[in-house]
Design a protein around this motif. Structure first.
Motif, mmCIF file in Angstrom:
data_model
loop_
_atom_site.group_PDB
_atom_site.id
_atom_site.type_symbol
_atom_site.label_atom_id
_atom_site.label_comp_id
_atom_site.label_asym_id
_atom_site.label_seq_id
_atom_site.Cartn_x
_atom_site.Cartn_y
_atom_site.Cartn_z
ATOM 1 N N GLY A 44 0.829 -1.202 0.000
ATOM 2 C CA GLY A 44 0.000 0.000 0.000
ATOM 3 C C GLY A 44 0.860 1.247 0.000
ATOM 4 N N SER A 45 0.532 2.183 0.878
ATOM 5 C CA SER A 45 1.289 3.444 0.915
ATOM 6 C C SER A 45 2.696 3.262 1.473
ATOM 7 N N LEU A 46 2.987 2.089 2.045
ATOM 8 C CA LEU A 46 4.327 1.799 2.572
ATOM 9 C C LEU A 46 5.158 0.954 1.613
ATOM 10 N N LYS A 47 4.745 0.881 0.348
ATOM 11 C CA LYS A 47 5.445 -0.004 -0.592
ATOM 12 C C LYS A 47 6.910 0.382 -0.790
ATOM 13 N N LYS A 48 7.292 1.624 -0.485
ATOM 14 C CA LYS A 48 8.691 2.050 -0.620
ATOM 15 C C LYS A 48 9.502 1.806 0.657
ATOM 16 N N LEU A 49 8.900 1.178 1.654
ATOM 17 C CA LEU A 49 9.603 0.889 2.906
ATOM 18 C C LEU A 49 10.740 -0.087 2.640
ATOM 19 N N THR A 50 11.934 0.267 3.099
ATOM 20 C CA THR A 50 13.109 -0.569 2.908
ATOM 21 C C THR A 50 13.696 -0.915 4.271
ATOM 22 N N ALA A 51 13.766 -2.208 4.562
ATOM 23 C CA ALA A 51 14.377 -2.652 5.815
ATOM 24 C C ALA A 51 15.885 -2.463 5.726
ATOM 25 N N ARG A 52 16.504 -2.121 6.844
ATOM 26 C CA ARG A 52 17.952 -1.917 6.905
ATOM 27 C C ARG A 52 18.588 -3.135 7.551
ATOM 28 N N GLU A 53 19.385 -3.852 6.777
ATOM 29 C CA GLU A 53 20.092 -5.012 7.314
ATOM 30 C C GLU A 53 21.341 -4.572 8.081
ATOM 31 N N ALA A 54 22.023 -3.539 7.585
ATOM 32 C CA ALA A 54 23.225 -3.015 8.236
ATOM 33 C C ALA A 54 23.002 -1.525 8.487
ATOM 34 N N PRO A 55 22.321 -1.192 9.589
ATOM 35 C CA PRO A 55 21.965 0.212 9.819
ATOM 36 C C PRO A 55 23.165 1.091 10.116
ATOM 37 N N PRO A 56 23.082 2.358 9.650
ATOM 38 C CA PRO A 56 24.145 3.313 9.992
ATOM 39 C C PRO A 56 24.077 3.698 11.468
#
Length: 194
Positions: A44-56
């Protein structure tokens, strides 16, 4: 002698082809990246959500309120944080702000906080925008130094970064979203209970 479709040779070829397609299917499936826990909410509106495997690393930059109170993201450890970087001159930012306000109203508390940081010229512009547009549940923070967007290496506005209770960046969404939608509320409920 008549040729029959159901001959032993045709049966062997059919089994071979079915087996070959089965092996190819397994190989293709094993090459795909497995879905993380957050990927199932990227709809839906969160389709661009990207999980961070190696967060800064969590930015240490300060931001402030219109009355001059200074804060850092470390001040929110122990809470799930939805950090939204925006500006009053940005139409998509303005469009999504009421949904962020409703999200804070619905889920804000000891375990969860929506933080909106404006990059406008002065700290008074976001405060005026909130007052003029009946944004009642959010604090109008401001970052005139551009330290937060610079450290996060943001590519555009609005950008929303989600932090877990330990202050680790776990997801990012570039662009606007409906933060009070069914999928967004489900994501927040999932994060708050982790």
């Amino acid at each position: 002698m008549t040729s029959s479709f159901f001959s032993l040779g045709n049966a062997i070829r059919t089994f071979f082809l079915v087996g070959l397609f089965g092996v190819l299917f397994v190989v293709v499936q094993s090459c795909q990246q497995p879905a993380s826990g957050l990927d199932r909410y990227a709809v839906g509106s969160l389709k661009k959500l990207t999980a961070r495997e190696a967060p800064p690393v969590l930015p240490t930059s300060t931001f402030e309120t219109a009355d001059g109170r200074k804060m850092t993201l470390a001040d929110y450890r122990g809470k799930t944080v939805v950090l939204n970087v925006w500006a009053t001159w940005c139409p998509p930012c303005i469009k999504e702000m009421p949904s962020l306000d409703r999200l804070q109203d619905m889920r804000g508390g000891d375990d969860f906080e929506v933080i909106t940081i404006s990059i406008d010229r002065t700290k008074y512009e976001p405060a005026k925008f909130f007052a003029d547009n009946d944004i009642q549940n959010l604090v109008p923070y401001h970052d005139g130094s551009f330290g937060i967007p610079g450290n996060l290496q943001l590519r555009g506005y609005p950008t929303t970064v989600i932090y877990n209770r330990d202050g680790r960046e776990i997801a990012i969404l570039e662009g606007e979203a409906e933060w009070d939608s069914k999928e967004a509320l489900a994501l927040m409920d999932y994060l708050i209970t982790r």
